[in-house]
Design an enzyme around this catalytic site. Structure first.
Site, PDB file in Angstrom:
ATOM      1  N   ASP A  15       0.876  -1.162   0.000  1.00  0.00           N
ATOM      2  CA  ASP A  15       0.000   0.000   0.000  1.00  0.00           C
ATOM      3  C   ASP A  15       0.924   1.226   0.000  1.00  0.00           C
ATOM      4  OD1 ASP A  15      -2.415   1.561   0.403  1.00  0.00           O
ATOM      5  OD2 ASP A  15      -1.784   1.768   2.487  1.00  0.00           O
ATOM      6  N   ASP A  17      -0.217   5.195   1.052  1.00  0.00           N
ATOM      7  CA  ASP A  17      -0.516   6.195   2.080  1.00  0.00           C
ATOM      8  C   ASP A  17      -0.633   5.554   3.458  1.00  0.00           C
ATOM      9  OD1 ASP A  17      -0.870   8.739   0.536  1.00  0.00           O
ATOM     10  OD2 ASP A  17      -2.344   7.507  -0.506  1.00  0.00           O
ATOM     11  N   ASP A 174      -1.476  -0.808   6.096  1.00  0.00           N
ATOM     12  CA  ASP A 174      -1.697  -0.147   7.383  1.00  0.00           C
ATOM     13  C   ASP A 174      -3.167  -0.159   7.766  1.00  0.00           C
ATOM     14  OD1 ASP A 174      -2.758   3.058   6.916  1.00  0.00           O
ATOM     15  OD2 ASP A 174      -2.022   1.954   5.189  1.00  0.00           O
TER      16      ASP A 174
END
Length: 222
Positions: A15, A17, A174
């Protein structure tokens, strides 16, 4: 003492961001500024419910939970302007251990993919600014898939883009929605939490959880 044998990993899919870039906090600030202009206080708090969503899913969220007539196009334009003002002035930090993990993956012969909910133009610009763009062998973006996370589509396409079967790759996330997406694609999942912690139903299927990306190097290769 017998040294633990490193696991076999042929590819890593990241991922962006909140994982590679410390950008979610800047997104939250930009939402606060734009929301206030539109008459909403503390609007950035909505990010806690939408981490990992692409534009389509966030639009659905705002229209359902804020206002059916929520001006998404205007809000998106305003938040982009605020985001880049902050980024230009303060920069967007690279998360601890990100370059080291990417270099370790390369040194171990792993293919490296990207599966980000961000739009292609934003993601490419962000990665180039951070000096991370050239690490990736394949990239899939939030505006190049039909269904955003937690659908497995983006991770299935990311694995295909690097020529690795999902079961031979590890996803790094995250956000809970991203972890669910990668798990549904058949991948092993490592979560490095940022703004939100994974709920129990996500923790149950995680391969590993780490406090930062530097720790992931040891988890995978010892």
């Amino acid at each position: 003492m017998i040294k633990k044998k490193p696991v076999s990993v042929k590819g890593l899919v990241f991922d962006m961001d909140g994982l590679l870039l410390d950008s979610e906090k800047v997104v939250k600030r930009s939402w606060d500024y734009a929301g206030k202009e539109l008459g909403y206080e503390n609007f950035g708090d909505h990010i806690y419910n939408t981490v990992g969503f692409n534009l389509k899913r966030r639009t659905e969220y705002f229209k359902t939970n804020v206002d059916l007539d929520f001006p998404m196009d205007r809000f998106a334009q305003m938040t982009r302007e605020y985001y880049y003002k902050i980024a230009d002035k303060e920069g967007i930090a690279v998360k601890k251990g990100a370059p080291e993990l990417l270099n370790a993956a390369k040194s171990h012969g792993c293919m490296i993919g990207l599966a980000t909910s961000s739009r292609q133009i934003h993601a490419e610009q962000s990665l180039k600014r951070a000096g991370l763009y050239d690490y990736f062998d394949g990239k899939v973006f939030g505006d190049t898939v039909k269904e955003g996370k937690p659908s497995p589509e983006i991770y299935l396409k990311a694995c295909k883009s690097i020529g690795i079967e999902p079961e031979d790759a590890v996803a790094l996330e995250d956000a809970p929605s991203g972890a669910i997406s990668a798990h549904a694609a058949g991948m092993r999942v490592i979560v490095v939490p940022d703004l939100v912690q994974p709920p129990e139903e996500v923790k149950q299927f995680l391969w590993k959880q780490a406090e930062d990306l530097e720790r992931v190097i040891e988890m995978i290769w010892g």
